[in-house]
Scaffold this motif. Structure first.
Motif, short mmCIF file in Angstrom:
data_model
loop_
_atom_site.label_atom_id
_atom_site.label_comp_id
_atom_site.label_asym_id
_atom_site.label_seq_id
_atom_site.Cartn_x
_atom_site.Cartn_y
_atom_site.Cartn_z
N ALA A 138 38.75 45.13 115.20
CA ALA A 138 38.24 43.86 116.70
C ALA A 138 36.39 44.86 116.65
O ALA A 138 36.07 44.02 116.56
N LEU A 143 33.77 43.22 117.56
CA LEU A 143 34.04 41.70 118.44
C LEU A 143 33.62 42.52 119.88
O LEU A 143 33.07 42.92 120.14
N PHE A 148 36.63 41.96 123.86
CA PHE A 148 38.10 42.29 124.06
C PHE A 148 38.13 43.63 125.24
O PHE A 148 39.94 43.34 125.11
#
Length: 205
Positions: A138, A143, A148
Motif C-alpha cells: 500500500a 495509497l 490507509f
C-alpha cells in the motif's frame, strides 16, 4: 547452533511468547504486521491463544487491556510497514532474495491487492504473510494516508476483536481447553496452509 535453534523456538512458539507476558505479545504482533523480515512470526493463533490464556487466568490482564494493547500493536506495526513501502519501496523492490525476504511474497500480495482493491487491507489481516506485506505494498502504491489509516483501523479492530475475544470467552467457559493448546495451533496451521497453498495454485494458474 543450539542457541539459534532455541531462539527460533522462542520466537515461533505461541505458548512461550504468551507466558512471557503482554509486552512480548505486543512486540511480536507489531513486528508480524509490517516488518517484512518478521513474516514468519505467529499471528492468528497467537491472538486466539492470548485470549484463551486470558480467559483461563494465566494472563492476569483484563480483556479490555488485551484488546487495546494488541490492537495498537497491530495498527502501529502496519503503519510502519506502510511508511517503509512509501519511502523505501524502490530499494525494497530491487532487494535480492535473502533468508528473510522473498520477492514472491511481495508479488503474491500484489495479486491479492489487485483482486480486492482497498479492502485487501482489511481482508489480509486474516491471512499470514499477506498480512505482513499488504501495508508495505500500500505504501509502494502511494495509497492515500486517509484511506490507509481508516482501513488499517477497521482491519485491526476486526482481526484483534474477533480472535482475542473468541479465545477469551472460550477459555473462560471451558478452562480445560488450555490443555489442548497444541491442537489449537495445529488447527490454525492447517487452515493457514490450506489458504496459502490455494492462493499459490491460483497464482500459478
Amino acid at each position: 547452533m543450539d542457541e539459534i535453534n532455541l531462539l527460533w523456538h522462542q520466537l515461533t512458539d505461541s505458548e512461550t511468547i504468551i507466558r512471557s507476558g503482554l509486552m512480548v505479545i505486543t512486540l511480536i504482533v507489531f513486528a508480524e504486521n509490517g516488518l517484512f523480515f518478521a513474516f514468519f512470526l505467529p499471528g492468528d493463533y497467537l491472538l486466539f491463544l492470548t485470549g484463551v490464556f486470558g480467559g483461563t487466568g494465566v494472563l492476569k490482564e483484563p480483556l479490555s487491556s488485551l484488546l487495546l494493547s494488541i490492537f495498537l500493536a497491530a495498527v502501529i506495526g502496519s503503519f510502519v510497514g506502510y511508511l517503509v513501502g512509501r519511502f523505501f519501496g524502490k530499494s525494497l523492490m530491487n532487494r535480492p532474495d535473502g533468508w528473510f525476504f522473498k520477492k514472491k511474497h511481495l508479488e503474491s500480495t500484489r495479486e491479492f491487492f489487485d483482486k480486492y482493491g482497498f479492502m485487501a487491507l482489511v481482508i489480509s489481516r486474516f491471512l499470514p504473510i499477506v498480512r505482513t506485506f499488504t501495508p508495505i505494498l500500500a505504501g509502494i502504491s502511494h495509497l492515500s494516508w486517509y484511506k490507509f489509516i481508516l482501513l488499517n483501523l477497521v482491519g485491526g479492530a476486526l482481526w484483534v476483536g474477533i480472535l482475542v475475544t473468541a479465545g477469551f470467552y472460550l477459555g473462560q467457559n471451558f478452562p480445560g481447553i488450555i490443555n489442548y493448546v497444541q491442537y489449537i495451533i495445529l488447527f490454525f496451521l492447517a487452515v493457514t496452509t490450506f489458504t496459502v497453498v490455494k492462493g499459490y495454485l491460483k497464482l500459478r494458474k
